[in-house]
Design an enzyme around this catalytic site. Structure first.
Site, PDB file in Angstrom:
ATOM      1  N   TYR A   1     -13.709   8.997  19.637  1.00  0.00           N
ATOM      2  CA  TYR A   1     -14.988   8.400  20.049  1.00  0.00           C
ATOM      3  C   TYR A   1     -15.505   8.470  20.799  1.00  0.00           C
ATOM      4  O   TYR A   1     -16.725   9.091  21.126  1.00  0.00           O
ATOM      5  CB  TYR A   1     -14.477   6.778  20.046  1.00  0.00           C
TER       6      TYR A   1
ATOM      7  N   LYS B   1      -9.526  -5.588  29.813  1.00  0.00           N
ATOM      8  CA  LYS B   1     -10.509  -5.034  28.511  1.00  0.00           C
ATOM      9  C   LYS B   1      -9.325  -5.105  27.221  1.00  0.00           C
ATOM     10  O   LYS B   1      -8.751  -4.431  26.795  1.00  0.00           O
ATOM     11  CB  LYS B   1     -11.115  -3.856  28.813  1.00  0.00           C
TER      12      LYS B   1
ATOM     13  N   ARG C   1     -17.196 -11.030  16.241  1.00  0.00           N
ATOM     14  CA  ARG C   1     -17.949 -10.454  16.682  1.00  0.00           C
ATOM     15  C   ARG C   1     -19.842 -10.098  15.561  1.00  0.00           C
ATOM     16  O   ARG C   1     -20.876 -10.278  16.141  1.00  0.00           O
ATOM     17  CB  ARG C   1     -17.946  -9.732  17.491  1.00  0.00           C
TER      18      ARG C   1
ATOM     19  N   GLU D   1     -10.147 -13.096  23.511  1.00  0.00           N
ATOM     20  CA  GLU D   1     -10.265 -11.865  21.939  1.00  0.00           C
ATOM     21  C   GLU D   1      -8.397 -12.239  21.203  1.00  0.00           C
ATOM     22  O   GLU D   1      -8.370 -13.395  21.995  1.00  0.00           O
ATOM     23  CB  GLU D   1      -9.309 -10.827  22.836  1.00  0.00           C
TER      24      GLU D   1
ATOM     25  N   CYS E   1       6.941  12.456  -3.452  1.00  0.00           N
ATOM     26  CA  CYS E   1       7.586  11.853  -2.392  1.00  0.00           C
ATOM     27  C   CYS E   1       8.851  12.304  -1.853  1.00  0.00           C
ATOM     28  O   CYS E   1       9.482  12.796  -2.840  1.00  0.00           O
ATOM     29  CB  CYS E   1       7.785  10.292  -3.044  1.00  0.00           C
TER      30      CYS E   1
ATOM     31  N   CYS F   1      11.343  10.094  -3.345  1.00  0.00           N
ATOM     32  CA  CYS F   1      12.220   9.513  -4.642  1.00  0.00           C
ATOM     33  C   CYS F   1      11.781  11.255  -5.955  1.00  0.00           C
ATOM     34  O   CYS F   1      12.778  11.487  -6.910  1.00  0.00           O
ATOM     35  CB  CYS F   1      11.501   8.560  -5.137  1.00  0.00           C
TER      36      CYS F   1
ATOM     37  N   CYS G   1       3.092   6.598  -2.318  1.00  0.00           N
ATOM     38  CA  CYS G   1       3.822   6.598  -3.943  1.00  0.00           C
ATOM     39  C   CYS G   1       3.720   5.979  -4.744  1.00  0.00           C
ATOM     40  O   CYS G   1       3.865   4.897  -4.869  1.00  0.00           O
ATOM     41  CB  CYS G   1       5.346   6.570  -3.160  1.00  0.00           C
TER      42      CYS G   1
ATOM     43  N   CYS H   1      11.552   3.466  -6.388  1.00  0.00           N
ATOM     44  CA  CYS H   1      11.614   4.279  -4.946  1.00  0.00           C
ATOM     45  C   CYS H   1      12.311   4.008  -3.841  1.00  0.00           C
ATOM     46  O   CYS H   1      12.552   2.758  -3.455  1.00  0.00           O
ATOM     47  CB  CYS H   1       9.617   4.998  -4.483  1.00  0.00           C
TER      48      CYS H   1
END
Length: 635
Positions: free
Chosen positions: A33, A102, A123, A157, A372, A375, A392, A397
């Site tokens: 980014y 930060k 925010r 934060e 999967c 399974c 899945c 599973c």
């Protein structure tokens, strides 16, 4: 051509921002980014053209319709960023600045009036935020009342410590601590927020502001807040920045913030539509290392979502050997155009978390499997808001069962040492265990277990001993092992304190004749989850069978002690006569509340050897400090 490129970059950055801020499901790394953002900024500077909606000109994010929308008293802007420490020194210009972490979570605004918490806002889009007051009240270190009656507004934060992240994210559902924290504060059920072990760390006082930034933070600390670690600097700015070592910090961070300490001077500099001119963020320049991709690891979780990890040849990244990195979702993985054998560059994001920087080969030859790996049943890609995830489709599973059994034997639950995921998977595949009660009958399969690879007589006896020890189980641990949605260790303790026996709890839930919302901090969703769990006869039958194998230890009636009843106590340092769990139980049995952080509300700090920052903070706040020996005398 430049304008077309700028439009493409704005589109990519906007998509990434929506995924990151609104859905807490990133589709690219922070590093990717930042690279796209820097490319856009460079084009804007060179052409003199800035397109409408450019991320360089406005705060990213939006407001969810699920929460009430509230206008901020002043816009919440971002910070200008750099990875060059010399640019930071130039920015400071020799003036005194305040340096702090930060923090990497979700920013909240808290508003107090009359000494009580009135509002907690996210925010949002910078102009409007989401009202998440009910959820904020569930964060243990946010004071609900403060000793100041006028209006107070602050920002901080909401985040989760690395330790708590490992405890909460046992099934790997969340790819990053920031995603878990952000997703938790925006839950519609406050009890889910409470179960996530979040913390709140203030970094800015909006009103009533003092003369300097450092005075603002000290004043907030005096009101009971755990403020961000911060140091003032001037000519020694580079040396101060070096003191901030993210790999040694308890919380996720993505750089440091440098802000002019003089509040009046800072305000005089004004703002842009994107950032205040008085603040700059230094993000660490991540060193990258070249290696080769060897595969993609798929791990089904107990929710059915399949987590993805890139596996590569081990590389030494400044003393840490990196071999795997999380691929947050299918879109994130596809953007890298991966193929086995590709040359990739990796790094430690924020100097801590292994991450892929780029794929230099981009063969794009890897195809997600159709079935999967556990399974053999079909896998499918599902869209969850802005990102696609692999799932899945098989409810039975074995991998999902492994996660289920792993939770049952974990320390907060039945605490059966030695039953790792690998061993559980082996026992499940062989049919040695089909439900939880089978664990207590594994001695019937001694010959088969001893013959398994990695097992022998000694390993077998050690496992059986651990199972025998687990049979004496505290009531709250037994409740935790049930894995009732949103009923974690804290809620389990509340239930255990209210009901005399397992049968009492079972009958109250099965007969639906008890209002669980009467219990402290229990909301409607948690109550419904309990009723629904017990409505499934298979669940009840399974735990009735477990009950027949174990001895539940019910909590003793509290023997209150005038020295500690109703008091908030913090314990720190190495203890000689108590384990940390032991002294916590002792204090709770005497009517005390045990907290993990020192604040103005702390009544006592009990210290052992090598006490650190908590002792220093207690001394600064004038909190009484008690030695372990003095504590023994008091009880």
């Amino acid at each position: 051509m430049n304008i077309q490129k700028m439009k493409e970059l704005i589109d990519k950055l906007s998509q990434a921002s929506r995924a990151y801020y609104d859905e807490d499901k990133p589709i690219m790394s922070d590093k990717q980014y930042d690279a796209l953002y820097d490319e856009l900024a460079a084009l804007e500077n060179s052409t003199g053209i800035i397109m409408a909606g450019s991320p360089t000109q406005k705060v990213q994010g939006s407001v969810s319709e699920a929460f009430e929308k509230v206008r901020h008293s002043e816009p919440m802007l971002s910070a200008q960023k750099t990875k060059d420490v010399n640019e930071v020194v130039s920015f400071a210009g020799g003036r005194e600045v305040n340096v702090s972490w930060k923090l990497d979570g979700l920013t909240l605004v808290l508003i107090y009036d009359g000494g009580t918490l009135q509002k907690a806002l996210t925010r949002g889009n910078g102009e409007f935020g989401e009202d998440v007051t009910a959820n904020a009240r569930m964060i243990s270190n946010i004071p609900l009342t403060i000793p100041y009656k006028e209006r107070v507004e602050l920002r901080g934060e909401c985040l989760i410590s690395w330790k708590a992240f490992d405890e909460v994210n046992t099934d790997g559902e969340y790819s990053a601590a920031r995603n878990l924290a952000a997703g938790s504060i925006r839950q519609l059920d406050p009890m889910v927020t409470k179960s996530r072990k979040l913390s709140f760390i203030p970094f800015k006082l909006i009103s009533p502001a003092r003369t300097t930034k450092s005075e603002d933070l000290k004043w907030l600390a005096s009101l009971g807040f755990d403020v961000v670690e911060n140091i003032n600097a001037a000519s020694n700015l580079k040396e101060v920045i070096k003191q901030f070592a993210p790999e040694k910090y308890d919380y996720p961070v993505d750089g440091v913030i440098i802000e002019y300490n003089d509040n009046q001077y800072a305000r005089s500099l004004g703002t842009t539509g994107h950032h205040p001119n008085s603040i700059i963020a230094l993000k660490w320049a991540d060193e990258t290392y070249e290696t080769q991709l060897t595969g993609i690891e798929l791990n089904p979780t107990r929710t059915g979502m399949v987590s993805l990890k890139a596996v590569f040849k081990g590389v030494d990244a400044g003393g840490a050997i990196l071999t795997k990195a999380t691929l947050h979702n299918v879109d994130y993985m596809k953007n890298l155009q991966l193929g086995v054998g590709d040359t990739i560059t990796v790094y430690r994001a924020n100097m801590v978390i292994p991450a892929i920087d780029d794929n230099l080969t981009r063969s794009d030859t890897y195809e997600l499997p159709k079935t999967c790996p556990c399974c053999g049943e079909p896998l499918e890609i599902r869209l969850a808001e802005t990102a696609h995830f692999l799932w899945c489709t098989n409810k039975e599973c074995p991998a999902k069962q492994v996660r289920k059994f792993s939770y049952f034997v974990s320390r907060p639950a039945m605490n059966i040492l030695g039953l790792s995921d690998k061993i559980l998977e082996k026992f499940l595949s062989l049919g040695l265990i089909k439900d939880f009660s089978d664990i207590y009958e594994l001695s019937m399969h001694k010959d088969q277990i001893v013959s398994l690879d990695g097992f022998g007589e000694k390993s077998y006896l050690k496992l059986i001993d651990a199972i025998e020890k687990s049979k004496d189980v505290e009531f709250s641990h037994f409740i935790t092992s049930m894995a009732i949605p949103n009923v974690g260790t804290s809620s389990a303790k509340t239930i255990a304190a209210h009901f005399s026996t397992y049968e009492d709890f079972r009958n109250a839930a099965v007969n639906d004749d008890f209002d669980f919302t009467e219990l402290t901090d229990f909301g409607g969703t948690v109550a419904d989850n309990i009723y629904n769990w017990f409505a499934d006869k298979k669940n009840v039958e399974e735990f009735d069978k477990v009950k027949s194998h174990v001895n539940i230890i019910y909590p003793e009636k509290k023997q209150t002690n005038a020295n500690f009843e109703g008091k908030t106590v913090v314990v720190t340092g190495k203890l000689v006569n108590f384990t940390r769990d032991g002294i916590t139980k002792e204090l709770e049995n005497m009517g005390a509340k045990v907290s993990g952080s020192v604040s103005k509300k702390t009544s006592f700090l009990i210290v052992g050897a090598d006490a650190g920052s908590k002792l220093k903070k207690a001394e600064e706040l004038g909190i009484p400090v008690i030695s372990e020996e003095a504590f023994k005398n008091m009880i």
